[in-house]
Design an enzyme around this catalytic site. Sequence first.
Site, PDB file in Angstrom:
ATOM      1  N   ASP A  85      -0.012   5.044   1.135  1.00 58.64           N
ATOM      2  CA  ASP A  85      -0.161   5.985   2.253  1.00 58.64           C
ATOM      3  C   ASP A  85      -0.211   5.235   3.580  1.00 58.64           C
ATOM      4  O   ASP A  85      -1.000   4.308   3.759  1.00 58.64           O
ATOM      5  CB  ASP A  85      -1.428   6.820   2.064  1.00 58.64           C
ATOM      6  N   ASP A 135       0.872  -1.164   0.000  1.00 56.08           N
ATOM      7  CA  ASP A 135       0.000   0.000   0.000  1.00 56.08           C
ATOM      8  C   ASP A 135       0.919   1.227   0.000  1.00 56.08           C
ATOM      9  O   ASP A 135       2.112   1.113   0.311  1.00 56.08           O
ATOM     10  CB  ASP A 135      -0.895  -0.030   1.239  1.00 56.08           C
TER      11      ASP A 135
END
Length: 222
Positions: A14, A12
Amino acid sequence: MKSFDCEAVLFDLDGVLVNSNVAVEGHWRRWAQQHGLDAEAILKISHGRPATETIREVAPHLIAEEEGRAFLQREAEDLAGVVEVEGVANLLNSLPDRQWAIVTSGTQAIATNRLRHVGLSVPKVMITADDISRGKPDPEGYLKAASRLGVPPERCLVVEDAVAGVKAARAAGMSVVAVATTYQPADLIEADAIVPALVGMAIEQQVMDGDRVGLRVLLAEA
């Protein structure tokens, strides 16, 4: 120290590779105030999910697509407070180019701008909200990344910080390590392992047949 053997690592963005919480939460708080909504309630469900889907859930009276486009445009332009997570550059440098990817609920513009802002390279495979029809916790993004890398889902390891992302990885049939930077460890119990920070992770390359190397991910759990 716990370890995972795999052929690709899917990150991922953020909360995992870049810390953008100040910017993201600031946008949600301003948007919530503008529409007379509860910002804290929105923040409990917004992390790791496409903005348009969050808007559709919390404000069904609004036109989610229009609100989402404007919201994402503001996010793409606002890089204040966006910084690289400690240890990320060294970790990514330990991975072969075709054996890692980013899967993010943000748009291509948001992801590219944030990576370049903190001095990280855009990977050869990056799946964004522009590439999928269903966001996390649906597994579509992670399955698409595995397909583009040419790696079976069961040979991929996902690194996530959000509950929706952990659920997406599990639904894709992938192992998942959760980084407890956005949620508490108790919220991430569906993950195979939990680490307090990415700096506690290391990756070793192992010899395999063909042109791909095996990866062993080592981590100190929370």
